[in-house]
Design an enzyme around this catalytic site. Structure first.
Site, short mmCIF file in Angstrom:
data_model
loop_
_atom_site.label_atom_id
_atom_site.label_comp_id
_atom_site.label_asym_id
_atom_site.label_seq_id
_atom_site.Cartn_x
_atom_site.Cartn_y
_atom_site.Cartn_z
N HIS A 273 -12.32 9.62 5.47
CA HIS A 273 -12.05 8.20 5.74
C HIS A 273 -11.61 7.91 7.17
CE1 HIS A 273 -10.93 4.12 4.77
NE2 HIS A 273 -9.67 4.32 5.13
N ARG B 150 -2.17 9.24 8.61
CA ARG B 150 -1.96 7.83 8.95
C ARG B 150 -1.41 7.03 7.77
NH1 ARG B 150 -5.35 3.13 8.43
NH2 ARG B 150 -6.93 4.51 7.56
N GLU C 225 0.85 -1.20 0.00
CA GLU C 225 0.00 0.00 0.00
C GLU C 225 0.88 1.24 0.00
OE1 GLU C 225 -3.49 -0.04 2.52
OE2 GLU C 225 -3.53 -2.22 2.47
N HIS D 154 -9.70 9.50 1.89
CA HIS D 154 -9.21 8.40 1.06
C HIS D 154 -9.35 8.82 -0.40
CE1 HIS D 154 -8.49 4.41 -0.54
NE2 HIS D 154 -8.22 3.98 0.67
N ARG E 37 -1.58 9.18 1.13
CA ARG E 37 -2.96 9.47 0.73
C ARG E 37 -3.27 10.95 0.55
NH1 ARG E 37 -6.10 5.06 4.43
NH2 ARG E 37 -5.27 3.38 3.19
P1 FAD Z 1 -15.19 0.76 14.91
O1 FAD Z 1 -14.79 -0.52 14.31
O2 FAD Z 1 -15.75 1.80 13.99
O3 FAD Z 1 -16.27 0.45 16.03
C1 FAD Z 1 -16.95 1.49 16.69
C2 FAD Z 1 -17.96 0.87 17.64
O4 FAD Z 1 -18.49 1.89 18.48
C3 FAD Z 1 -19.15 0.23 16.97
O5 FAD Z 1 -19.46 -0.95 17.66
C4 FAD Z 1 -20.27 1.26 17.17
O6 FAD Z 1 -21.57 0.70 17.20
C5 FAD Z 1 -19.90 1.78 18.53
N1 FAD Z 1 -20.45 3.10 18.84
C6 FAD Z 1 -20.22 4.29 18.24
N2 FAD Z 1 -20.90 5.26 18.86
C7 FAD Z 1 -21.57 4.68 19.88
C8 FAD Z 1 -22.46 5.15 20.87
N3 FAD Z 1 -22.81 6.44 20.97
N4 FAD Z 1 -22.99 4.27 21.73
C9 FAD Z 1 -22.69 2.94 21.67
N5 FAD Z 1 -21.83 2.44 20.76
C10 FAD Z 1 -21.29 3.30 19.88
N6 FAD Z 1 -7.77 0.38 8.63
C11 FAD Z 1 -6.76 -0.48 8.45
O7 FAD Z 1 -5.84 -0.55 9.28
N7 FAD Z 1 -6.75 -1.31 7.37
C12 FAD Z 1 -7.72 -1.29 6.43
O8 FAD Z 1 -7.69 -2.07 5.49
C13 FAD Z 1 -8.78 -0.38 6.58
N8 FAD Z 1 -9.78 -0.31 5.67
C14 FAD Z 1 -10.85 0.51 5.92
C15 FAD Z 1 -11.93 0.48 5.04
C16 FAD Z 1 -13.06 1.24 5.31
C17 FAD Z 1 -14.23 1.21 4.35
C18 FAD Z 1 -13.11 2.03 6.48
C19 FAD Z 1 -14.33 2.85 6.78
C20 FAD Z 1 -12.03 2.08 7.34
C21 FAD Z 1 -10.90 1.31 7.06
N9 FAD Z 1 -9.81 1.32 7.94
C22 FAD Z 1 -8.78 0.45 7.73
C23 FAD Z 1 -9.87 2.06 9.19
C24 FAD Z 1 -10.26 1.08 10.32
O9 FAD Z 1 -11.19 0.15 9.82
C25 FAD Z 1 -10.88 1.79 11.50
O10 FAD Z 1 -10.09 2.88 11.87
C26 FAD Z 1 -10.96 0.83 12.69
O11 FAD Z 1 -11.64 -0.33 12.31
C27 FAD Z 1 -11.69 1.50 13.84
O12 FAD Z 1 -11.91 0.52 14.82
P2 FAD Z 1 -12.59 0.95 16.19
O13 FAD Z 1 -12.71 -0.29 16.99
O14 FAD Z 1 -11.91 2.10 16.75
O15 FAD Z 1 -14.05 1.46 15.73
C1 SIN Z 2 -7.71 0.60 2.02
O1 SIN Z 2 -7.86 -0.61 1.89
O2 SIN Z 2 -7.39 1.37 1.12
C2 SIN Z 2 -7.96 1.20 3.36
C3 SIN Z 2 -6.79 0.92 4.19
C4 SIN Z 2 -6.72 1.84 5.35
O3 SIN Z 2 -7.56 2.73 5.53
O4 SIN Z 2 -5.76 1.69 6.10
#
Ligand code: FAD
Ligand code: SIN
Length: 555
Positions: free
Chosen positions: A362, A397, A140, A255, A301
């Site tokens: 993103h 990031r 990447e 993104h 990015r």
């Molecule tokens: P999340 O996985 O977003 O979970 C948040 C949780 O909080 C959920 O359960 C939600 O219901 C809960 N929540 C929110 N507000 C409340 C509330 N008020 N009350 C109760 N519950 C609440 N990162 C990488 O490293 N590699 C990748 O390949 C990658 N691809 C991505 C692709 C996409 C489409 C996206 C959107 C992001 C991607 N990212 C990637 C970024 C990464 O996925 C996220 O930063 C990471 O998963 C966030 O994890 P988290 O546990 O912090 O939050």
């Molecule tokens: C992607 O697959 O391009 C998302 C990866 C990331 O947000 O780290």
């Protein structure tokens, strides 16, 4: 966490209420627990695993426990497991993408501990792509070597499934799904749990010895985003209202490549597609990235996102194209099954058709400020995952470092919460000591209309390109919007998005330079003399916002 701070240029804020809803602790139903974890993404689940042998745990999820950004992660998890790769290389790539604002110790810890955390996932049964017995590594942007473990383009789903099985099956863990955390409860400045609305619409107080906020990012604050609907910045907003410092809010990652088709969502087209050799073309069919950066399509990015917007401007067209047609359908279907199938649903055969793409909000580099051990500035409150600002990402990031951060600092948050709650002072509070909420002015307004106005304003004026004039206009608009409008999920989310939008715009106006994902038309240069510093924002007792800066690296 005490540091010397230098107040700079405080701007008059709109009033930020302490609580979004009126409530009275004398009448509200109370539920007691040892640990409260707000969020069931990879960070929250990994944190809960660290505490579940030590007491009762309640995990909150706004929708079902699988829903969140984690589930949609495509590219994978960046980790030093490939032969020839080294911890120093991954650290250097992360620091370089972070444009001078990473906290080096946090990066070093994330990268080194991340190896153990990914190994742990594999031991728990995660099926990542392999070539025989060996893991396959994706490429990447801004990584010097292939180091991204993945499962096709559904790495997040695999990770989430493994963690859900592992974390939520524990007898001490209760998941409250479709339950919305509205505000954190504090007594004498110490976090004591949260006020939540349950699936049935009941307002309850969950009183906890330690609270971990892991509520994900804020992509929905922008008109166009790759993020799921739950990403409305609730965790940042409720922590801020409870007195926690937030930092690096101006750094929002856009993104470069999300699907741009009439009627289609802004579905992510993973950076890993460029890692497999896809080219970006403008509407005239010309490759353009070499004019912007020698790393071309694999530049960081922020550079690719700005280049795309420039090309759209230059050609007068609303998108550019991502061309992977030099690869066979067989390869693409196996390597990127979701992207292949989703594009097909919208009439695109990606082995034959270039994919129309545009940038979209993103990832939040900023969030609730933590030290290396996930402590926030509020005792009893810990933060991890995208909601937190560990400063491991700095101003931008590095791709696929977010899942890694969630696993590493999720575990740290759990350990810190455990240590905190075993201290004598952290016994369950005398709940009568909790403050009653003052009356909150609730305006019955149309949440969806307000939300539209807000997200459009954020997209246009606080997006990839920023300028003092438009940032001020955005702040004026935001300050005219109501701060709290009612108790439904839409209303609470709107209030959180409005507050987070304001925090982003304030920090973006303050940072009079361009760095990483923050680009100012009126200050296009990076100014290390003045701005090798992080901006922190804190709510004052009177509801105002205090803005301070401190030397780079927050811990
Ligand atoms: P999340 O996985 O977003 O979970 C948040 C949780 O909080 C959920 O359960 C939600 O219901 C809960 N929540 C929110 N507000 C409340 C509330 N008020 N009350 C109760 N519950 C609440 N990162 C990488 O490293 N590699 C990748 O390949 C990658 N691809 C991505 C692709 C996409 C489409 C996206 C959107 C992001 C991607 N990212 C990637 C970024 C990464 O996925 C996220 O930063 C990471 O998963 C966030 O994890 P988290 O546990 O912090 O939050
Ligand atoms: C992607 O697959 O391009 C998302 C990866 C990331 O947000 O780290």
């Amino acid at each position: 966490m005490r540091h010397g701070t230098t107040p700079v240029n405080p701007t008059p804020p709109a009033h930020c209420p302490r609580y979004l809803l009126p409530f009275d602790m004398a009448t509200v139903r109370r539920v007691e627990t040892d640990y409260l974890v707000i969020g069931s993404g990879n960070a929250g689940l990994r944190a809960s695993m660290e505490v579940s042998d030590h007491g009762r745990v309640i995990v909150l999820s706004k929708e079902n426990p699988n829903e969140g950004s984690t589930r949609y992660a495509q590219g994978g998890i960046a980790v030093v497991m490939n032969q020839g790769d080294r911890v120093e290389f991954h650290v250097q790539d992360t620091l370089s993408a972070g444009a001078g604002l990473c906290h080096p110790a946090a990066v070093q810890y994330m990268v080194a501990d991340g190896i153990l955390r990914v190994q742990e996932l594999l031991d728990w049964g995660a099926q990542f792509d392999r070539d025989g017995a060996d893991l396959k590594f994706g490429m990447e942007g801004a990584h010097r070597v292939r180091r991204v473990v993945h499962r096709g383009d559904a790495t997040g789903e695999e990770t989430q499934n493994v963690l859900v099985r592992r974390a939520l099956d524990h007898p001490n863990v209760e998941v409250m799904e479709h339950t919305l955390a509205v505000d954190l409860l504090t007594a004498d400045g110490v976090c004591r749990g949260a006020l939540v609305t349950t699936q049935d619409g009941e307002l309850i107080a969950i009183i906890a010895k330690a609270t971990i906020v892991a509520a994900g990012g804020h992509g929905q604050v922008y008109g166009y985003t790759s993020n799921p609907a739950v990403a409305t910045g609730d965790g940042i907003a409720m922590s801020f209202r409870a007195g926690a410092a937030v930092a690096d809010m101006e750094f929002v990652q856009f993104h470069p490549t999300t699907l741009f088709l009439q009627g289609a969502p802004r579905f992510l087209i993973s950076e890993a597609v460029r890692g497999e050799g896809a080219h970006l073309l403008n509407s005239r069919g010309e490759r353009f990235m070499s004019a912007y950066d020698e790393r071309e399509e694999l530049a960081p990015r922020d550079i690719v996102a700005r280049a795309i917007l420039n090309e759209m401007d230059r050609t007068g067209m609303p998108c550019v194209y991502l061309d992977i047609t030099h690869m066979s359908a067989g390869f693409l279907e196996e390597r990127f099954p979701n992207i292949f199938e989703t594009c097909r649903q919208y009439g695109l055969e990606i082995d034959r058709d270039a994919i129309p793409v545009q940038v979209a909000a993103h990832f939040a580099m900023g969030g609730v400020r933590t030290d290396m051990n996930a402590h926030t500035s509020v005792p009893g409150l810990f933060a991890c995952g995208e909601v937190a600002c560990t400063c491991a990402h700095g101003a931008n990031r590095l791709a696929s470092n977010s899942l890694l951060e969630g696993l590493v600092f999720g575990r740290r948050a759990g350990i810190s919460a455990r240590e905190y709650s075993s201290d004598e002072g952290a016994s369950l509070p005398d709940v009568d000591a909790l403050a009653h909420a003052p009356d909150v002015a609730a305006h019955a307004s149309d949440a969806s209309g307000l939300r539209k106005l807000l997200t459009q304003r954020m997209w246009e004026d606080v997006g990839v390109y920023r300028h003092a004039e438009t940032l001020r206009e955005a702040l004026t608009t935001l300050s005219e919007l109501p701060t709290a409008i009612g108790s439904g999920r839409d209303a609470i989310e709107y209030a959180n998005m409005r507050l987070v939008g304001e925090l982003i715009a304030r920090a973006a106006l303050e940072r009079t330079e361009s760095r990483g994902a923050h680009y100012r038309d009126d200050y296009p240069d990076t100014d290390d003399d003045r701005w090798l510093r992080n901006i922190s924002l804190t709510r004052r007792e009177d509801g105002g916002v205090e803005l301070t800066t401190r030397n780079q690296g927050l811990s």
